[in-house]
Design a protein around this motif. Structure first.
Motif, PDB file in Angstrom:
ATOM      1  N   SER A 341       0.840  -1.195   0.000  1.00 15.94           N
ATOM      2  CA  SER A 341       0.000   0.000   0.000  1.00 15.94           C
ATOM      3  C   SER A 341       0.881   1.254   0.000  1.00 15.94           C
ATOM      4  N   PRO A 342       0.332   2.401  -0.424  1.00 15.10           N
ATOM      5  CA  PRO A 342       1.103   3.656  -0.420  1.00 15.10           C
ATOM      6  C   PRO A 342       1.199   4.309   0.967  1.00 15.10           C
ATOM      7  N   ASP A 343       0.642   3.672   1.981  1.00 12.82           N
ATOM      8  CA  ASP A 343       0.672   4.212   3.336  1.00 12.82           C
ATOM      9  C   ASP A 343       2.112   4.297   3.837  1.00 12.82           C
ATOM     10  N   PRO A 344       2.347   5.090   4.879  1.00  8.41           N
ATOM     11  CA  PRO A 344       3.694   5.151   5.465  1.00  8.41           C
ATOM     12  C   PRO A 344       4.181   3.764   5.870  1.00  8.41           C
ATOM     13  N   CYS A 345       5.487   3.567   5.797  1.00  8.72           N
ATOM     14  CA  CYS A 345       6.080   2.248   6.058  1.00  8.72           C
ATOM     15  C   CYS A 345       5.755   1.781   7.469  1.00  8.72           C
ATOM     16  N   ALA A 346       5.128   0.600   7.563  1.00  8.98           N
ATOM     17  CA  ALA A 346       4.785   0.041   8.866  1.00  8.98           C
ATOM     18  C   ALA A 346       6.034  -0.329   9.643  1.00  8.98           C
ATOM     19  N   GLY A 347       7.098  -0.656   8.946  1.00 10.36           N
ATOM     20  CA  GLY A 347       8.349  -1.012   9.611  1.00 10.36           C
ATOM     21  C   GLY A 347       8.972   0.163  10.335  1.00 10.36           C
ATOM     22  N   MET A 348       8.850   1.360   9.773  1.00 10.15           N
ATOM     23  CA  MET A 348       9.395   2.532  10.441  1.00 10.15           C
ATOM     24  C   MET A 348       8.602   2.847  11.699  1.00 10.15           C
ATOM     25  N   ALA A 349       7.279   2.639  11.639  1.00 11.29           N
ATOM     26  CA  ALA A 349       6.455   2.876  12.824  1.00 11.29           C
ATOM     27  C   ALA A 349       6.807   1.879  13.929  1.00 11.29           C
ATOM     28  N   GLU A 350       7.144   0.648  13.532  1.00 15.50           N
ATOM     29  CA  GLU A 350       7.500  -0.387  14.514  1.00 15.50           C
ATOM     30  C   GLU A 350       8.990  -0.393  14.821  1.00 15.50           C
ATOM     31  N   LYS A 351       9.726   0.549  14.212  1.00 18.05           N
ATOM     32  CA  LYS A 351      11.170   0.706  14.415  1.00 18.05           C
ATOM     33  C   LYS A 351      11.966  -0.531  13.982  1.00 18.05           C
ATOM     34  N   THR A 352      11.459  -1.252  12.970  1.00 20.75           N
ATOM     35  CA  THR A 352      12.233  -2.357  12.383  1.00 20.75           C
ATOM     36  C   THR A 352      12.860  -1.940  11.058  1.00 20.75           C
ATOM     37  N   CYS A 353      12.330  -0.884  10.435  1.00 16.56           N
ATOM     38  CA  CYS A 353      12.907  -0.363   9.191  1.00 16.56           C
ATOM     39  C   CYS A 353      13.694   0.905   9.507  1.00 16.56           C
ATOM     40  N   LYS A 354      14.891   1.007   8.958  1.00 18.66           N
ATOM     41  CA  LYS A 354      15.756   2.153   9.228  1.00 18.66           C
ATOM     42  C   LYS A 354      15.656   3.231   8.148  1.00 18.66           C
ATOM     43  N   GLY A 355      14.596   3.132   7.337  1.00 15.60           N
ATOM     44  CA  GLY A 355      14.335   4.191   6.375  1.00 15.60           C
ATOM     45  C   GLY A 355      14.861   3.983   4.984  1.00 15.60           C
ATOM     46  N   ALA A 356      15.203   2.766   4.632  1.00 20.93           N
ATOM     47  CA  ALA A 356      15.690   2.513   3.270  1.00 20.93           C
ATOM     48  C   ALA A 356      14.635   2.861   2.229  1.00 20.93           C
ATOM     49  N   GLU A 358      12.672   5.260   2.230  1.00 20.01           N
ATOM     50  CA  GLU A 358      12.634   6.708   2.029  1.00 20.01           C
ATOM     51  C   GLU A 358      14.030   7.269   1.772  1.00 20.01           C
ATOM     52  N   LYS A 359      14.954   6.430   1.423  1.00 12.52           N
ATOM     53  CA  LYS A 359      16.346   6.786   1.105  1.00 12.52           C
ATOM     54  C   LYS A 359      17.090   7.377   2.299  1.00 12.52           C
ATOM     55  N   LYS A 360      16.605   7.089   3.525  1.00 15.44           N
ATOM     56  CA  LYS A 360      17.272   7.589   4.724  1.00 15.44           C
ATOM     57  C   LYS A 360      18.436   6.690   5.134  1.00 15.44           C
ATOM     58  N   GLU A 361      18.478   5.481   4.581  1.00 15.16           N
ATOM     59  CA  GLU A 361      19.589   4.551   4.843  1.00 15.16           C
ATOM     60  C   GLU A 361      20.242   4.227   3.514  1.00 15.16           C
ATOM     61  N   LYS A 362      21.558   4.273   3.488  1.00 10.62           N
ATOM     62  CA  LYS A 362      22.283   4.044   2.238  1.00 10.62           C
ATOM     63  C   LYS A 362      22.127   2.576   1.796  1.00 10.62           C
ATOM     64  N   PRO A 363      22.130   2.334   0.462  1.00 11.08           N
ATOM     65  CA  PRO A 363      21.952   0.967  -0.052  1.00 11.08           C
ATOM     66  C   PRO A 363      22.964  -0.031   0.502  1.00 11.08           C
ATOM     67  N   ALA A 364      24.239   0.375   0.644  1.00  5.89           N
ATOM     68  CA  ALA A 364      25.267  -0.587   1.070  1.00  5.89           C
ATOM     69  C   ALA A 364      24.957  -1.164   2.449  1.00  5.89           C
ATOM     70  N   LYS A 365      24.530  -0.314   3.378  1.00  2.21           N
ATOM     71  CA  LYS A 365      24.228  -0.785   4.735  1.00  2.21           C
ATOM     72  C   LYS A 365      22.985  -1.680   4.734  1.00  2.21           C
ATOM     73  N   TYR A 366      21.981  -1.260   3.990  1.00  2.00           N
ATOM     74  CA  TYR A 366      20.745  -2.065   3.942  1.00  2.00           C
ATOM     75  C   TYR A 366      21.004  -3.409   3.268  1.00  2.00           C
ATOM     76  N   ASN A 367      21.740  -3.364   2.162  1.00  2.05           N
ATOM     77  CA  ASN A 367      22.006  -4.603   1.408  1.00  2.05           C
ATOM     78  C   ASN A 367      22.789  -5.610   2.241  1.00  2.05           C
ATOM     79  N   GLN A 368      23.665  -5.131   3.105  1.00  5.51           N
ATOM     80  CA  GLN A 368      24.435  -6.036   3.950  1.00  5.51           C
ATOM     81  C   GLN A 368      23.512  -6.838   4.854  1.00  5.51           C
ATOM     82  N   ARG A 369      22.471  -6.193   5.391  1.00  9.10           N
ATOM     83  CA  ARG A 369      21.533  -6.913   6.269  1.00  9.10           C
ATOM     84  C   ARG A 369      20.691  -7.910   5.460  1.00  9.10           C
TER      85      ARG A 369
END
Length: 457
Positions: A341-356, A358-369
């Motif tokens: 859905s186009p709603d805000p990321c549920a992961g950011m609300a639950e603090k499991t998403c670090k903002g990838a 919304e481009k708040k986390e760089k690809p290299a760090k996200y891709n490593q996880r």
């Protein structure tokens, strides 16, 4: 005592073909005691190639009786007699099928002059009716007409009665004889040599090519079950006609037979195996890098020639695994297509998403996880041995699963320690895995956890 029969038909199998002519010679073992012959209106057009072979045309049968008109007479002639024909199962299957449709149940002892002539007159290059007549100087007129072929079969049978010094005819009439139900071209010794153990068996055609692979807990019992029954269908009749020899491979257990059968079907692609040839509709995790450089983890239906990073059977199973990975490795549900859905990321609300997302986390760090999540998923899969009975008392069978993947199987001496996986691999045969084998082994492991031998991953 004997009813020597020949029929002409519109095709090669009783469930779709129809009878166009019947000839029945009654014989007491010394001479002909009665004769019946008639054309039959099949109720359907006779194919052109059949007309060319037999000479029986649509015009010839237009005024002939339907089979239902002669069924009672035919049944009375055959009932209580020993049914004889050249390739007896062909003629018998047609007449039994037609009589059954008309309400008459034919149950006769059978003799096949093809199989009998191989025993009574061994060494001939061919046992077709035409070739036998040439070899034995039997005059044959009206070839490929019911009366002509039946008359020649009568003379052939009389010669066999006179030459049968080994009692082949009486042996064939024995209740335990296999002659009455074995495929026409399969010598009895192939069945006699079959073991009563688990394993895989192979049916070969005239050229030696494997046309069917099967598995069994008891090879002999399973193979003979293929030949019993009276199915008149085209596929079964064609299948039986194409069996000329049998080979087999023993396995220690029925589970190993299941696995080997699956491997062999995919290796040999036999003509009459259908069940495991279908492309399996399974699912898997696939990865790709999007235009912004983020590694995406997606659930897709598995397609041929694709290799997922992890495969599973049910979509719900994949969703549950993906949710676990998102929580544990702080992945983005939007980049994993779990939130569409186009709603805000549920992961950011639950603090499991670090903002990838919304481009708040760089690809290299996200891709490593993402890579760590995939590695964890693969390494968390179990490694175990299944040890069970061998093919003989001095060995035990062994199947190795390594990190959730099927490595292979084989046999090891009972006095060899199996704790060293590297050494064990030298004793096993490595095989390609497939979805069927993985599901089979996972089910076995779930139902027999106490029988598994855990090994280091």
């Amino acid at each position: 005592m004997y009813a020597i029969v020949d029929i002409e038909t519109t095709g090669g199998h009783a469930s779709a073909g129809k009878i166009t002519e019947v000839a029945i010679f009654l014989h007491d073992g010394m001479q002909i005691t009665g004769k019946y012959e008639t054309l039959v209106n099949p109720g359907i057009p006779i194919p052109r190639y059949i007309q060319a072979l037999t000479g029986i045309t649509d015009e010839m049968v237009a005024d002939a009786p339907l089979f239902e008109d002669i069924a009672e007479n035919v049944f009375n002639l055959l009932h209580g007699q020993i049914f004889i024909a050249h390739n007896v199962n062909f003629d018998y299957s047609f007449l039994r099928h037609e009589l059954d449709y008309c309400g008459y149940k034919l149950q006769s002892k059978k003799l096949c002059t093809v199989r009998l002539s191989r025993k009574v007159f061994p060494g001939f290059p061919s046992y077709s009716l035409g070739n036998l007549c040439r070899q034995l100087n039997i005059g044959i007129v009206n070839r490929h007409r019911a009366s002509g072929d039946a008359s020649a079969t009568v003379r052939l049978f009389e010669l066999m009665l006179a030459a049968d010094k080994q009692g082949a005819i009486s042996q064939a009439l024995n209740a335990r004889s296999k002659d009455k139900w074995l495929p026409l071209h399969l010598p009895q010794e192939y069945v006699d040599d079959l073991p009563s153990t688990p394993g895989v068996y192979y049916f070969h055609n005239e050229k030696g090519k494997v046309v069917y692979v099967g598995k069994a807990r008891n090879i002999r019992k399973r193979v003979t079950s293929h030949f019993t029954g009276n199915s008149a269908g085209r596929q079964r009749q064609e299948f039986l006609r194409n069996i000329h020899s049998i080979t087999f491979e023993k396995t220690g257990t029925e589970l190993m037979a299941f696995i080997l059968e699956s491997i062999e079907i995919r290796r040999l692609w036999p003509q009459y195996n259908n069940a495991q040839k279908r492309v399996e509709s399974k699912f898997g995790f696939y990865t790709f890098e999007d235009q912004q450089g983020y590694l995406r983890l997606a659930i897709e239906k598995r397609r041929k020639y694709t290799t997922p990073v992890f495969a599973f059977n049910l979509l719900a199973e994949g969703h549950n695994l993906l949710r676990q990975l998102i929580r544990e490795f702080k992945l983005c549900p939007k980049l994993c297509f779990l939130q569409t859905s186009p709603d805000p990321c549920a992961g950011m609300a639950e603090k499991t998403c670090k903002g990838a997302c919304e481009k708040k986390e760089k690809p290299a760090k996200y891709n490593q996880r993402v890579l760590e999540a995939i590695g964890h998923l693969q390494s968390a899969q179990p490694s175990f041995l299944i040890l069970d009975a061998g093919r003989q008392a001095t060995e035990q069978s062994c199947i190795l699963m390594e990190k959730g993947k099927f490595y292979g199987m084989g046999y090891v001496p009972r006095d060899v320690a199996v704790s060293d996986t590297a050494m064990l691999k030298d004793l096993l045969t490595q095989y390609p895995e497939n979805e069927f084998i993985l599901n089979l082994l996972r089910t076995y492991a779930n139902n027999n956890a106490g029988r598994l031998v855990q090994v280091p991953a």
